[in-house]
Design a protein around this motif. Structure first.
Motif, PDB file in Angstrom:
ATOM      1  N   ASP A  68      -6.158   7.278  -4.986  1.00  0.00           N
ATOM      2  CA  ASP A  68      -4.971   5.939  -5.239  1.00  0.00           C
ATOM      3  C   ASP A  68      -5.546   5.512  -5.450  1.00  0.00           C
ATOM      4  O   ASP A  68      -4.819   4.079  -6.331  1.00  0.00           O
ATOM      5  CB  ASP A  68      -4.475   6.047  -3.452  1.00  0.00           C
ATOM      6  N   ASP A  69      -6.252   4.949  -5.579  1.00  0.00           N
ATOM      7  CA  ASP A  69      -6.778   3.924  -6.652  1.00  0.00           C
ATOM      8  C   ASP A  69      -7.924   4.208  -7.450  1.00  0.00           C
ATOM      9  O   ASP A  69      -9.424   3.293  -7.593  1.00  0.00           O
ATOM     10  CB  ASP A  69      -7.481   2.356  -5.660  1.00  0.00           C
ATOM     11  N   TRP A  70      -7.698   4.925  -8.809  1.00  0.00           N
ATOM     12  CA  TRP A  70      -8.629   5.561  -9.780  1.00  0.00           C
ATOM     13  C   TRP A  70      -9.352   4.757 -10.909  1.00  0.00           C
ATOM     14  O   TRP A  70     -10.510   4.437 -10.982  1.00  0.00           O
ATOM     15  CB  TRP A  70      -7.856   6.656 -10.286  1.00  0.00           C
ATOM     16  N   GLU A  71      -8.657   4.144 -10.804  1.00  0.00           N
ATOM     17  CA  GLU A  71      -9.098   2.490 -12.022  1.00  0.00           C
ATOM     18  C   GLU A  71      -9.983   1.923 -11.466  1.00  0.00           C
ATOM     19  O   GLU A  71     -11.462   1.722 -12.053  1.00  0.00           O
ATOM     20  CB  GLU A  71      -8.036   1.904 -12.312  1.00  0.00           C
ATOM     21  N   ALA A  72      -9.961   1.728 -10.344  1.00  0.00           N
ATOM     22  CA  ALA A  72     -11.080   0.530 -10.202  1.00  0.00           C
ATOM     23  C   ALA A  72     -12.351   1.894  -9.606  1.00  0.00           C
ATOM     24  O   ALA A  72     -13.770   2.044  -9.384  1.00  0.00           O
ATOM     25  CB  ALA A  72     -10.704   0.438  -8.163  1.00  0.00           C
TER      26      ALA A  72
ATOM     27  N   LYS B 265       0.581  -1.534  -0.308  1.00  0.00           N
ATOM     28  CA  LYS B 265       0.015   0.164  -0.225  1.00  0.00           C
ATOM     29  C   LYS B 265       0.945   1.160   0.038  1.00  0.00           C
ATOM     30  O   LYS B 265       1.968   1.385   0.263  1.00  0.00           O
ATOM     31  CB  LYS B 265      -0.705  -0.193   1.153  1.00  0.00           C
ATOM     32  N   ARG B 266       0.178   2.354  -0.478  1.00  0.00           N
ATOM     33  CA  ARG B 266       1.269   3.834  -0.628  1.00  0.00           C
ATOM     34  C   ARG B 266       2.161   4.450   0.748  1.00  0.00           C
ATOM     35  O   ARG B 266       2.240   4.731   0.654  1.00  0.00           O
ATOM     36  CB  ARG B 266       0.330   5.278  -1.109  1.00  0.00           C
TER      37      ARG B 266
END
Lengths: 341, 341
Positions: B40-44, A10-11
């Motif tokens: 942070d998780d844009w695609e999803a 995770k980031r």
């Protein structure tokens, strides 16, 4: 206490408490999942983290794991602010002397500080990536603090009370990009790529008597390609303490918890080029630019090259017994294409 | 789609989807608790947010709430990076002309950009706090984008594909602190206190044909104390597009998701002091410094004062039908002591 962030995909990684001897660590998801989360709610988190730290040092509990510095990210893998001072005026004096310029009098009362990029730091054992050696890749070994919330206009005394953690930094600098960039007038940007921080961040009390007047009075140990390169004392010749640097940063705006404030390249006053190197009995340097400035002052031009792909940089600090306090930053310079592969 | 962050007592607030007409909003904790988490998780997250947005616009569902711009924080209440360009060279030309200096030729090919503080932005309806009017408090009305992850050395084309959201900014500047600070050589620090962003951030497709060549081709509406002060078109005289600005920022380092890149003060080429003001048929100004530069060029000295405590600044952008796209930044200048009280 000592804290670190373990990479977990995770980031922001996973916060762990680290034993004083850096041999064991303990995840503390029940207290805070990440270091930023702990800093966001420090009043509540700190006492719990301290208890976990004491238990870990006492060997209590069964959840302790071996601590691996190579598994660490920077304590804050990304931060909301990275403000880097230039508190060792000796470094600035050498820069100026090498180009036959005076140091303005105000530099001794008004700290130099630049706003650095903080969106994605590099892990302490990760590569220094660059697209070209021609950029003039240099290390800058420094000390840094992480603060809590600081009000606008805070005095150095108030600022001192907001210092939460201390760590080491390699503030990578691209020397050949600096002159053009500073000439544009807006400060560093492309010339300051991602920095790396020591595996472990510690509360000031861990430094005992070596945390004095908001300075760290211990030698910073810098090795280049496995050989001693710098051993200057970070508590000497530091014109501005961390309390003064934090207050400078807060003069016109609030600082939010998790702000990192750096000391700038550690630099002790020395004599000549010959006598300043570690092999000749000096305390050496915390960046290649500094030895190049001595060379310029004495010989008219720099001789020591900047970092090449494959070169290694190690930055560490020992306590009186020779034990590593923060773990070691240990990085190899690599071409960015190797990461993309 | 349109996104906003509602204040909820936490540092990062709560992400909501906002209806196209800015009348309703919908918390989306099942998709992402905060805007940073979504980035942070844009695609999803993006496809789910888009579906929620479409349902909200269609009036479906029962969880919609009235949308209140005054309840908003900046879309990212704090960010990991705020990099502000100076893409409207007309502004730079006026700065230089006012002090009888030439604009270096490189400024037309190599963007100016500074690293801004991003640890604690100000809400769009919150006060601009300062400790002294003597600092020379000024607004700077700008457009900004939020990016996803960008690789080192990205081309403008790659950078364009990483632009996630567009919003407006008031990049507050302390003009009287700038000369001394820039003379030190390390760029802005104390002279750039916390910025405020528009209540709503929108995906580029929301701008339709007005998002062209990675520029926003619409007038920026700036009011000062309730009177029209600036109406320049943000798509005109923008020497560097957002794709070019993002690529500039990424030249020597990766940019992490949630990076904000600003355009710099919007500024259109105009003629004289008289003709450039909105009341005389010009498009006006996006900062007080600009009218002061016209005054200096024509009269030898500036006349218009900087902001005083109690002054108000409103920044907005309308679509072709006169509807607000991003909601309005609407701030009053106040003494910081009022906040401490």
């Amino acid at each position: 206490m000592k804290l670190a962030t373990i990479k977990n995909g995770k980031r922001d990684g996973q916060l762990v408490v680290v034993s004083c001897d850096l041999r064991h660590c303990l995840p503390v998801p029940g207290i805070a999942p990440t270091l930023q989360a702990a800093l966001d709610d420090w009043e509540a988190a700190a006492p719990q983290l301290q208890r976990a730290y004491e238990a870990l040092n006492a060997g209590a509990g069964t959840d302790a794991q071996p601590f691996d510095e190579a598994a660490c990210h920077s304590p804050l893998p990304r931060a909301y602010q990275w403000a880097d001072g230039s508190a060792y005026i000796n470094h600035v004096e050498l820069v100026r002397k090498a180009r036959n310029a005076e140091v303005p009098a105000s530099f001794y009362t008004d700290p130099l500080m630049y706003q650095g990029g903080s969106d994605s730091f590099v892990g302490p054992r990760d590569a220094i990536y660059a697209l070209s050696e021609e950029w003039g890749i240099d290390l800058e070994a420094e000390v840094a603090v992480i603060t809590g919330d600081v009000p606008m206009g805070a005095t150095p005394e108030t600022a001192a009370g907001a210092i939460r953690l201390v760590m080491l930094v390699n503030d990578v600098s691209l020397r050949n990009l600096i002159p053009n960039e500073l000439a544009k007038g807006f400060g560093f940007f492309q010339s300051k790529p991602a920095s790396a921080f020591s595996p472990v961040a510690v509360t000031p009390d861990e430094l005992g008597a070596h945390w004095q007047d908001n300075k760290v009075r211990l030698p910073l140990r810098v090795d280049l390609n496995g050989k001693p390169f710098g051993r200057p004392n970070a508590g000497e010749d530091m014109t501005f303490s961390f309390a003064q640097l934090v207050a400078h940063a807060a003069r016109t705006r609030e600082l939010a918890a998790g702000t990192i404030v750096g000391s700038g390249t550690v630099s002790n006053k020395q004599g000549s080029l010959h006598g300043s190197s570690v092999e000749n009995g000096g305390v050496g340097y915390c960046c290649l630019a500094e030895v190049r400035m001595y060379e310029t002052i004495e010989g008219g031009a720099p001789k020591t090259p900047f970092l090449k792909f494959g070169d290694t940089v190690r930055i560490e600090m020992h306590d009186d017994a020779g034990r590593s306090i923060f773990g070691a930053i240990d990085q190899t310079v690599r071409h960015y294409e190797e990461k993309a592969r």
